[in-house]
Write an enzyme that holds these catalytic residues in place. Structure first.
Site, PDB file in Angstrom:
ATOM      1  N   ASN A 147       0.826  -1.188   0.051  1.00 54.74           N
ATOM      2  CA  ASN A 147       0.069  -0.204  -0.153  1.00 54.74           C
ATOM      3  C   ASN A 147       0.873   1.314   0.014  1.00 54.74           C
ATOM      4  O   ASN A 147       1.671   1.755   0.886  1.00 54.74           O
ATOM      5  CB  ASN A 147      -0.970  -0.116   1.286  1.00 54.74           C
ATOM      6  N   GLU A 148       1.124   1.738  -0.973  1.00 54.77           N
ATOM      7  CA  GLU A 148       2.206   2.830  -1.486  1.00 54.77           C
ATOM      8  C   GLU A 148       1.315   4.181  -1.079  1.00 54.77           C
ATOM      9  O   GLU A 148       0.190   4.211  -0.845  1.00 54.77           O
ATOM     10  CB  GLU A 148       2.489   2.905  -2.762  1.00 54.77           C
ATOM     11  N   PRO A 149       2.240   5.262  -0.842  1.00 49.67           N
ATOM     12  CA  PRO A 149       1.496   6.537  -0.620  1.00 49.67           C
ATOM     13  C   PRO A 149       0.400   6.663  -1.436  1.00 49.67           C
ATOM     14  O   PRO A 149       0.357   6.633  -2.751  1.00 49.67           O
ATOM     15  CB  PRO A 149       2.645   7.621  -0.890  1.00 49.67           C
ATOM     16  N   SER A 151      -2.551   5.603  -0.933  1.00 48.29           N
ATOM     17  CA  SER A 151      -3.714   4.392  -0.350  1.00 48.29           C
ATOM     18  C   SER A 151      -4.787   4.661   0.712  1.00 48.29           C
ATOM     19  O   SER A 151      -4.239   5.482   1.538  1.00 48.29           O
ATOM     20  CB  SER A 151      -2.790   3.159   0.036  1.00 48.29           C
ATOM     21  N   THR A 166      10.400   2.018  -3.919  1.00 54.87           N
ATOM     22  CA  THR A 166       9.993   0.399  -3.444  1.00 54.87           C
ATOM     23  C   THR A 166      10.767  -0.316  -4.779  1.00 54.87           C
ATOM     24  O   THR A 166      11.595  -1.292  -4.447  1.00 54.87           O
ATOM     25  CB  THR A 166       8.704   0.102  -3.632  1.00 54.87           C
TER      26      THR A 166
END
Ligand code: F6R
Length: 247
Positions: A147-149, A151, A166
């Site tokens: 869950n990246e920025p 999300s 990532t």
């Protein structure tokens, strides 16, 4: 709560003990223990200790059901970099877990099948009783799972695009960033939040800056791990180095 240990060995041992206690408590009730698991460098020693508890102290995993957080997409399970390979090499090959109790997102699906698959993955967790304990690492983007920025806190299991940082952090495993998949299937933040207990682990100074943001920063989708400041049932388990920027 935040707990800081002298080093990652002690911290990992403590987390493994908590998992073992959960498994044994459930065994005495005749119930399954449902574990949410992470891959990467962070949980390796926890899995090592669980294997030791199985081999030397007779800890049985016969009542354990697992759901992994994520898998790259696309990804062949037999590939060296797959999270399937990681989980078998680090844990499942060395314990007495039933194969049908293991769940890892499928990186081989055709695009059109992913949405239904993700809903089914989410439902399966619920059908098997919900996650008793979710273990997490944290990426330098502040991701939990993948869950990246950006999300949302109520997000479910879905296909996501990996952040550039990532992919850079994964480049060593893949022999170059260009070989790292651009996408992944991940449990959502909402999926993680439904777990009855959550443990986020972080070691080393390279995680100190993101840990400061995650633990002390403003709660925001810019750093998804900040959402973990909200639930009472979350523990940040850190070594001294990862905690070194906390006030
Ligand atoms: C892995 C996962 C990721 C990692 C994170 C930290 O299943 O969900 O969120 O936990 O990228 O990775 P390491 O532990 O390699 O620093």
């Amino acid at each position: 709560p935040v707990t800081v240990y002298e080093n990652q060995h002690q911290a990992s041992k403590r987390v493994a003990e908590r998992i073992a206690t959960l498994i044994k408590n459930k065994q005495s009730l005749g119930e399954n223990a449902v574990l949410g698991l992470a891959t990467g460098a962070t949980p390796v020693r926890v899995y090592e200790e669980l294997v030791r508890l199985h081999k030397e102290e007779g800890l049985s995993f016969s009542n354990v059901v697992t759901f992994n957080l994520d898998e790259y997409y696309p990804m062949n399970p037999t590939s060296k970099q797959s999270y399937v390979t990681f989980m078998y090499e680090n844990l499942f090959d060395h314990i007495n877990i039933e194969k049908e109790n293991i769940h890892i997102p499928d990186g081989t699906l055709s695009k059109e099948k992913i949405a239904d698959y993700c809903i089914a993955y989410e439902n399966k967790i619920g059908e098997l009783g919900g996650l008793d304990l979710q273990v997490l690492g944290i990426g330098r983007t502040g991701h939990i799972g993948f869950n990246e920025p950006g999300s949302a806190p109520n997000s479910g299991t879905r296909l996501v695009t990996l952040d550039d940082l990532t992919r850079r952090d994964a480049s060593r495993d893949f022999g170059g960033k260009e070989n790292v998949p651009t996408k992944a299937i991940t449990m959502g933040i909402g999926t993680i939040f439904k777990a009855r207990e959550i443990i986020l682990m972080a070691w080393n100074t390279k995680k100190a800056t993101i840990i400061k943001k995650a633990v002390e920063g403003e709660i925001s989708s810019d750093v998804p791990a900040t959402y973990l400041q909200l639930p009472e049932n979350t523990e940040f388990v850190l070594d001294k180095d990862a905690a070194s920027e906390l006030t």
